[in-house]
Design a protein around this motif. Structure first.
Motif, PDB file in Angstrom:
ATOM      1  N   ALA A 191      41.045 -84.011  36.009  1.00 27.32           N
ATOM      2  CA  ALA A 191      41.047 -83.348  37.323  1.00 27.32           C
ATOM      3  C   ALA A 191      39.932 -82.319  37.440  1.00 27.32           C
ATOM      4  O   ALA A 191      39.346 -82.142  38.518  1.00 27.32           O
ATOM      5  N   SER A 192      39.619 -81.654  36.359  1.00 29.89           N
ATOM      6  CA  SER A 192      38.577 -80.623  36.390  1.00 29.89           C
ATOM      7  C   SER A 192      37.189 -81.210  36.640  1.00 29.89           C
ATOM      8  O   SER A 192      36.247 -80.480  36.950  1.00 29.89           O
ATOM      9  N   VAL A 220      40.886 -84.275  47.419  1.00 31.28           N
ATOM     10  CA  VAL A 220      41.990 -85.225  47.277  1.00 31.28           C
ATOM     11  C   VAL A 220      43.178 -84.731  48.100  1.00 31.28           C
ATOM     12  O   VAL A 220      43.560 -83.560  48.010  1.00 31.28           O
ATOM     13  N   LEU A 221      43.765 -85.624  48.874  1.00 29.56           N
ATOM     14  CA  LEU A 221      45.008 -85.340  49.574  1.00 29.56           C
ATOM     15  C   LEU A 221      46.150 -85.886  48.730  1.00 29.56           C
ATOM     16  O   LEU A 221      46.213 -87.085  48.453  1.00 29.56           O
ATOM     17  N   GLU A 230      45.862 -79.423  42.771  1.00 31.67           N
ATOM     18  CA  GLU A 230      45.166 -78.965  43.976  1.00 31.67           C
ATOM     19  C   GLU A 230      44.229 -77.804  43.647  1.00 31.67           C
ATOM     20  O   GLU A 230      43.088 -77.750  44.113  1.00 31.67           O
ATOM     21  N   LYS A 231      44.717 -76.875  42.843  1.00 36.89           N
ATOM     22  CA  LYS A 231      43.913 -75.714  42.470  1.00 36.89           C
ATOM     23  C   LYS A 231      42.780 -76.092  41.531  1.00 36.89           C
ATOM     24  O   LYS A 231      41.664 -75.574  41.641  1.00 36.89           O
ATOM     25  N   ILE A 232      43.059 -76.989  40.597  1.00 34.52           N
ATOM     26  CA  ILE A 232      42.035 -77.397  39.636  1.00 34.52           C
ATOM     27  C   ILE A 232      40.878 -78.099  40.349  1.00 34.52           C
ATOM     28  O   ILE A 232      39.702 -77.809  40.099  1.00 34.52           O
ATOM     29  N   GLY A 269      38.651 -78.296  48.984  1.00 35.21           N
ATOM     30  CA  GLY A 269      39.385 -78.646  50.185  1.00 35.21           C
ATOM     31  C   GLY A 269      40.560 -79.570  49.951  1.00 35.21           C
ATOM     32  O   GLY A 269      41.139 -80.099  50.915  1.00 35.21           O
ATOM     33  N   SER A 270      40.930 -79.792  48.698  1.00 36.04           N
ATOM     34  CA  SER A 270      42.087 -80.641  48.397  1.00 36.04           C
ATOM     35  C   SER A 270      43.349 -80.030  49.001  1.00 36.04           C
ATOM     36  O   SER A 270      43.420 -78.820  49.249  1.00 36.04           O
TER      37      SER A 270
END
Length: 305
Positions: free
Chosen positions: A227-228, A234-235, A254-256, A260-261
């Motif tokens: 993810a990083s 990504v939604l 979401e935070k990683i 705008g995810s």
């Protein structure tokens, strides 16, 4: 109530659900049987005008697409790649309202021939997209008829590197064929469950080269390290009653990823509600989830292309 800075919790009472749509999708999982008549070929688009025409028109109109646009979705069974890289896939291509964007759809464990997956891909194509659904399991998807005690053994047999290679083959095919045809330069990617988890791996390896946006429905076994490395928004869509895809994990991803995810959580919904609704309430939220996905793809692939 918010679960994170950009995390949204939705319930059936808060969603603007359409009350005039046809009976729930879970009662019509087999209404796209015309797909079974497709012939294997390479690039010869074939119009699919099956006998369940009326039902297909109603399903498309439920998500506010003109009936004529739904009638002009061509479907074709493909054999892509060569040698050990050869895999099967379905391609749905919008004709009348083609917006020039391509979408790779990664299925859940039930595979690319599953009627619920085909149904969803067809609906996406109704909105103007060219949707490729590859066979991630080389003809051996999980079947509900198998004993549950065999699931871990089956899953262990799905070599992660082989799956990654098959997705790469699918992506390369889309880039080569769509670019050559002047259809698309950037792609979107959607994944359900197993496919929703693999979506993160794909984006991490892609580094924004091919895919510009993504939608993950209740992804499983997602890799935090991968993810990083994701370079595109990504939604994430899931339910708060899904033990396979905890809300806390999605908020972390979401935070990683950032960029705008966004995480959208549907209150009371369980796993697979968006493409396998089992109740009327599931079906209403599935329609809302589809609309959210549709708008996300439109913004990422059409508006910002």
């Amino acid at each position: 109530m918010g679960l994170a800075s950009t995390t949204t919790l939705l319930s059936a009472s808060l969603c603007t659900a359409r009350r005039d749509f046809p009976p729930p999708r879970h009662t019509h999982h087999h209404h796209f049987r015309f797909l079974s008549t497709f012939r294997t070929c390479n690039l010869n688009w074939q119009i699919s005008l099956g006998k369940n025409r009326a039902e297909r028109v109603k399903r498309c109109s439920a998500v506010e697409v003109e009936d004529e646009a739904c009638e002009l979705v061509n479907g074709v069974e493909l054999s892509i790649g060569e040698g050990d890289d050869n895999i099967q896939a379905y391609l749905f291509k919008a004709v009348k309202n083609n917006n020039g964007a391509g979408v790779l759809l990664l299925s859940d464990i039930f595979g690319f021939q599953d009627s619920a997956t085909r149904d969803f891909a067809y609906q996406v194509a109704c909105h103007g997209y060219n949707v490729l659904v590859p066979d991630l399991f080389r003809g051996d998807p999980w079947a509900k008829s198998r004993p549950k005690t065999m699931f871990e053994q089956w899953l262990a047999g799905q070599d992660p590197q082989r799956v990654a290679n098959d997705i790469e083959t699918s992506t390369k095919w889309m880039v080569d064929e769509f670019t050559a045809a002047g259809i698309s330069n950037k792609l979107g990617i959607i994944g359900f469950c197993f496919g929703g988890g693999r979506l993160i791996d794909v984006l991490a390896a892609d580094q924004g080269a091919c895919f510009s946006t993504a939608v993950s429905f209740y992804g499983t076994n997602m890799d935090r390290a991968a993810a990083s490395k994701v370079k595109v928004p990504v939604l994430f869509i899931s339910g708060d009653n899904d033990p396979l895809c905890p809300v806390s994990v999605l908020s972390e991803f979401e935070k990683i990823i950032g960029k705008g995810s966004k995480v959208i959580i549907f209150k009371g919904r369980g796993h697979s509600f968006a493409h396998r609704p089992g109740t009327l309430e599931d079906d209403e939220d599935a329609e809302q989830a589809f609309t959210l996905m549709r708008n996300w793809l439109h913004d990422g692939l059409v508006v910002n292309s």
